[in-house]
Design a protein around this motif. Structure first.
Motif, short mmCIF file in Angstrom:
data_model
loop_
_atom_site.label_atom_id
_atom_site.label_comp_id
_atom_site.label_asym_id
_atom_site.label_seq_id
_atom_site.Cartn_x
_atom_site.Cartn_y
_atom_site.Cartn_z
N ALA A 267 0.80 -1.24 0.00
CA ALA A 267 0.00 0.00 0.00
C ALA A 267 0.83 1.29 0.00
CB ALA A 267 -0.95 0.00 1.19
N LEU A 268 1.97 1.28 0.71
CA LEU A 268 2.75 2.53 0.73
C LEU A 268 3.51 2.75 -0.57
CD1 LEU A 268 4.12 2.58 4.39
CD2 LEU A 268 2.10 3.72 3.49
N LEU A 269 3.43 1.75 -1.47
CA LEU A 269 4.02 1.90 -2.81
C LEU A 269 2.93 2.20 -3.84
CD1 LEU A 269 6.51 -1.13 -2.74
CD2 LEU A 269 7.13 1.27 -2.66
N ASP A 270 1.71 2.45 -3.38
CA ASP A 270 0.58 2.72 -4.28
C ASP A 270 0.84 4.02 -5.06
OD1 ASP A 270 -2.68 1.95 -4.35
OD2 ASP A 270 -2.24 4.06 -4.81
N ILE A 271 0.57 3.98 -6.34
CA ILE A 271 0.87 5.14 -7.21
C ILE A 271 0.12 6.40 -6.77
CG2 ILE A 271 -0.90 4.37 -8.91
CD1 ILE A 271 2.32 6.07 -10.00
N ASP A 272 -1.07 6.27 -6.22
CA ASP A 272 -1.83 7.45 -5.78
C ASP A 272 -1.69 7.72 -4.29
OD1 ASP A 272 -3.67 8.57 -8.02
OD2 ASP A 272 -3.72 6.39 -8.26
N HIS A 273 -1.72 6.64 -3.50
CA HIS A 273 -1.84 6.82 -2.05
C HIS A 273 -0.56 6.50 -1.29
CE1 HIS A 273 -6.05 7.56 -2.70
NE2 HIS A 273 -6.08 6.48 -3.47
N GLY A 274 0.48 6.12 -2.00
CA GLY A 274 1.74 5.78 -1.36
C GLY A 274 2.63 7.00 -1.18
N THR A 275 3.90 6.73 -0.87
CA THR A 275 4.83 7.80 -0.54
C THR A 275 5.46 8.35 -1.82
OG1 THR A 275 6.52 6.11 -0.11
CG2 THR A 275 5.25 6.92 1.77
N TYR A 276 4.61 8.88 -2.67
CA TYR A 276 4.98 9.39 -3.99
C TYR A 276 6.09 10.43 -3.90
CZ TYR A 276 4.11 10.64 -8.85
OH TYR A 276 4.23 10.83 -10.20
N PRO A 277 7.07 10.44 -4.77
CA PRO A 277 7.24 9.61 -5.97
C PRO A 277 7.94 8.29 -5.72
CG PRO A 277 8.99 11.23 -5.89
CD PRO A 277 8.15 11.46 -4.67
N PHE A 278 8.21 7.98 -4.45
CA PHE A 278 8.95 6.75 -4.15
C PHE A 278 7.96 5.59 -4.01
CE2 PHE A 278 11.27 10.43 -2.70
CZ PHE A 278 12.43 10.30 -3.46
N VAL A 279 7.36 5.26 -5.10
CA VAL A 279 6.29 4.26 -5.15
C VAL A 279 6.50 3.42 -6.40
CG1 VAL A 279 4.60 5.72 -3.95
CG2 VAL A 279 4.81 5.88 -6.43
N THR A 280 5.65 2.43 -6.59
CA THR A 280 5.66 1.72 -7.86
C THR A 280 4.54 2.33 -8.72
OG1 THR A 280 5.72 -0.45 -8.90
CG2 THR A 280 4.20 -0.20 -7.04
N SER A 281 4.27 1.77 -9.87
CA SER A 281 3.43 2.50 -10.83
C SER A 281 2.01 1.96 -10.95
CB SER A 281 4.11 2.50 -12.19
OG SER A 281 5.42 2.98 -12.05
N SER A 282 1.57 1.17 -9.97
CA SER A 282 0.21 0.63 -10.06
C SER A 282 -0.54 0.86 -8.75
CB SER A 282 0.24 -0.87 -10.39
OG SER A 282 0.87 -1.61 -9.36
N THR A 283 -1.83 0.54 -8.78
CA THR A 283 -2.66 0.65 -7.58
C THR A 283 -2.47 -0.63 -6.78
OG1 THR A 283 -4.16 2.06 -8.77
CG2 THR A 283 -4.98 1.12 -6.72
N THR A 284 -1.61 -0.53 -5.79
CA THR A 284 -1.19 -1.71 -5.05
C THR A 284 -2.13 -2.03 -3.90
OG1 THR A 284 0.11 -0.25 -3.68
CG2 THR A 284 1.25 -1.28 -5.53
#
Ligand code: IMO
Ligand code: MG
Length: 465
Positions: A267-284
């Motif tokens: 979840a913290l790598l979620d493209i919208d709700h994670g710790t952007y920009p240090f996230v991955t590119s999908s809705t995790t």
């Protein structure tokens, strides 16, 4: 040999494991579908939980990410590292779906299929791949790597994301771009694919050439004919598995089959709700189930959030509770915190309850599973982060912004540690009082019941609460 007729002997065919009633019953799952998601920055041990729950479900579905994810499942003494193939493949009777929200690297997937078959795992019509999933092309990996090299070369002071270098971000970027995208279904239509790949390769060569120049790296342009030939060959091998999985899943729902949605990344790598920009590119997060599998609102009766009893992160980005000292090294060693996908040492730290509570709420977690508790044995005093300060002010909300999060100061609470090794405990009651109190503190802070506690990677090391 066509995939459906795969009949190689399976000497080590992993025996289907019957559900041990106790831990699963304690999850109090309703009769509906279920998602298992990570609540931190990945590597929470989701694979073990999915593997344990799989017997209750008919279909196991991936809805996000690509082969940047790495789930390891221990069956007896055998360790299986899965990247794209859903963990349900280790049970012969489950339908395993790679949904439209996943990005598929065909070479990686075929390698995984071959590797699993060589170990006796049956892969035939039990693996279905969405024709709408996007394809990770060879130039996507180059693009991922060039972006990291550009970041280093231009020395702007901005931190690198530290991707797994699997081309996942560039593939999702092309999905949004559309002009340069290739979907799994396209691999089966040579006449459509040819102009599509020619266009994509021309554009990519121009962009990658410019990036390479900026990064002062050599670059050999991609050859469209070769890329096309490879893509068609991959399509041919994958054809028996490619289908409209949206329809398949909707039919499954209609006919009262049960689906387990297997989250990748966290979840913290979620493209919208994670710790952007240090996230991955999908809705995790579990929110990605709907778009990434094509199932309607209300599908999920249960969302199991998996959190590790401490925190780990691989790659760049803020990690407020990181331990960069000997204690961190000790946790890393005890927890075997090295990446399944890249082998990188994970950055470990104290449990960040601010992060877990945020993720649990975001996902609508109906129950928590706490993994890795045994790793903390022998640490005299444990710390958990229960608040964030920014500029001297306590924050109410989790700042899901990588740059803001880097500036917060964690507020800790201390809890007594436990000396005893936990690996042999077989029930929650057998845990030392301090270990139980630690779990209870998590539950109180997060506000979601902790249903299971893992004290090791083996099946009987999952303890029901
Ligand atoms: P599982 O499923 C841990 C991290 C990468 C990087 C960032 C972006 O094993 O829990 P990407 O390659 O997606 O562009 O990388 O996200 N990352 C993960 N870290 N576990 C994972 O998955 C991860 N998937 C991506 O390290 O910092
Ligand atoms: Mg991993």
């Amino acid at each position: 040999m066509p995939i459906d007729q795969h009949t190689a002997p399976r000497p080590s065919d992993p025996a289907p494991q019957p559900a041990t009633a106790d831990p699963i019953a304690k999850l109090h799952l309703d009769a509906g579908h279920c998602a298992v998601v990570g609540l931190q920055w990945g590597d929470e041990g989701k694979g073990q939980i999915v593997d344990m729950l799989a017997p209750l479900f008919d279909l196991i579905t991936r809805f996000n990410g690509g082969n940047n994810a790495g789930h390891s499942v221990l069956i007896g003494d055998q360790k299986f590292a899965l990247h794209l193939v859903p963990s349900g493949i280790l049970y012969g009777d489950k339908i395993n779906v790679i949904g439209n929200g996943v990005v598929v690297n065909p070479q990686g997937l075929l390698g995984e299929i071959d590797g699993l078959r060589a170990r006796g795992v049956k892969i035939a019509q039990n693996l279905r791949i969405s024709s709408r999933a996007h394809v990770v092309m060879p130039y996507h990996r180059t693009e991922d790597q060039l972006y990291a090299q550009v970041t280093a070369a231009v020395s702007s002071g901005a931190e690198d994301i530290g991707t797994t270098g699997r081309g996942i971000g560039p593939c999702y970027a092309d999905k949004a771009q559309r002009t340069t995208a290739v979907r799994v279904g396209d691999l089966l239509r040579p006449d459509d694919l040819q102009p599509q790949i020619r266009r994509a390769v021309s554009i990519k060569n121009a962009i990658l050439g410019a990036l390479a120049q900026l990064a002062q790296q050599p670059f050999t342009p991609f050859d469209a004919d070769q890329v096309l030939a490879e893509a068609l060959a991959f399509g041919q091998r994958l054809e028996p598995h490619i289908t409209d999985t949206t329809h398949l899943l909707q039919e499954a729902i209609e006919s009262k089959k049960r689906i387990l949605f297997e989250g990748a990344n966290a979840a913290l790598l979620d493209i919208d709700h994670g710790t952007y920009p240090f996230v991955t590119s999908s809705t995790t997060s579990a929110l990605g189930v709907y778009t990434g599998a094509g199932v309607p609102n209300g599908t999920l009766g249960n969302v199991i959030g998996v959190a590790k009893a401490y925190t780990s992160r691989v790659g760049g980005g803020p990690h407020p509770t990181e331990l960069k000292d000997a204690l961190g090294e000790r946790i890393r060693t005890a927890g075997q915190e090295y990446g399944t996908t890249t082998g990188r040492p994970r950055r470990v730290g104290w449990l960040d309850l601010m992060a877990v509570r945020y993720s649990a709420r975001l996902n609508g977690a109906t129950g928590l599973v706490v993994t890795g508790l045994a790793v903390l044995a022998g640490i005299e005093t444990l710390r958990v982060c229960v608040g964030y300060k920014l500029g001297g002010q306590m924050l109410d909300a989790y700042p899901a912004d990588g740059l803001l999060l880097a500036r917060i100061e964690p507020v800790y609470e201390e809890l007594p540690g436990f000396a005893q090794a936990l690996g042999d405990c077989r029930s929650f009651g057998e845990l030392p009082p301090a270990a139980r109190a630690y779990i209870e503190r998590i539950e109180r802070f997060v506000g979601v019941p902790v249903k299971l506690v893992c004290v090791g990677r083996k099946r009987d090391q999952v303890l029901a609460r």
